[in-house]
Design a protein around this motif. Structure first.
Motif, short mmCIF file in Angstrom:
data_model
loop_
_atom_site.label_atom_id
_atom_site.label_comp_id
_atom_site.label_asym_id
_atom_site.label_seq_id
_atom_site.Cartn_x
_atom_site.Cartn_y
_atom_site.Cartn_z
N GLY A 140 0.83 -1.20 0.00
CA GLY A 140 0.00 0.00 0.00
C GLY A 140 0.87 1.25 0.00
N ILE A 141 0.22 2.38 -0.27
CA ILE A 141 0.91 3.67 -0.38
C ILE A 141 0.53 4.56 0.79
N LEU A 142 1.52 5.18 1.41
CA LEU A 142 1.28 6.09 2.52
C LEU A 142 0.56 7.33 2.00
N THR A 143 -0.55 7.70 2.67
CA THR A 143 -1.27 8.91 2.29
C THR A 143 -1.15 10.00 3.34
N TYR A 144 -1.08 9.62 4.62
CA TYR A 144 -0.92 10.59 5.71
C TYR A 144 -0.08 9.98 6.82
N ASN A 145 0.67 10.86 7.48
CA ASN A 145 1.45 10.49 8.66
C ASN A 145 0.95 11.32 9.83
N ILE A 146 0.68 10.67 10.94
CA ILE A 146 0.21 11.36 12.14
C ILE A 146 1.29 11.22 13.19
#
Length: 150
Positions: A140-146
């Motif tokens: 999968g592809i990273l969309t957001y980092n928290i």
């Protein structure tokens, strides 16, 4: 026992209305502004951050191989499995029985992928060059980092 590099969670979108939080639009990064009408509206993070709940997962990052991309140990990341991988994406990859989070270097010749490199964003780690002998998928592809700063 080896520590897992990523811990996955399915997104819960049931009763999403209970997860709607106050949204403060336009926080100044320069000079402070008046706090009149502080809570202007409410925002649903599911609608704001998740395109497809069926293909989006949360994962907790373990380790520091991506620290130069400001992705730190303990961060939560949103990963979308429906996105097509592209050169330069940050991706969750499954290689030889383990998950890892790395920057993709996709090398093509005449439109065909000839090699994939998994690039850590920390000079303490070596790149991983994917070979035909590896059991490998781009999960999968990273969309957001928290990131938790406190």
């Amino acid at each position: 026992m080896k520590e897992k590099s990523l811990e996955f969670f399915k997104i819960n979108t049931i009763n999403a209305e209970k997860k709607i939080i106050p949204f403060v639009g336009g926080i100044q990064a320069g000079f402070p502004s008046a706090a009149d009408d502080f809570y202007t509206e409410r925002i649903d993070l599911n609608k704001e951050l998740i395109k497809d709940p069926e293909t989006t997962f949360l994962a907790r990052v373990r380790g520091d191989s991506m620290k130069d991309m400001r992705i730190f140990n303990g961060d939560l990341i949103l990963v979308d499995r429906s996105l097509e991988p592209k050169d330069g994406n940050i991706a969750v990859c499954y290689i030889d029985g383990e998950f890892t989070l790395k920057k993709l270097k996709i090398i093509k010749q005449e439109g065909k992928v000839t090699q994939i490199h998994l690039l850590p964003q920390n000079p303490a780690y070596d790149p991983i060059i994917v070979t035909p002998e590896n059991e490998f998928i781009i999960w999968g592809i990273l969309t957001y980092n928290i990131t938790h700063y406190l």
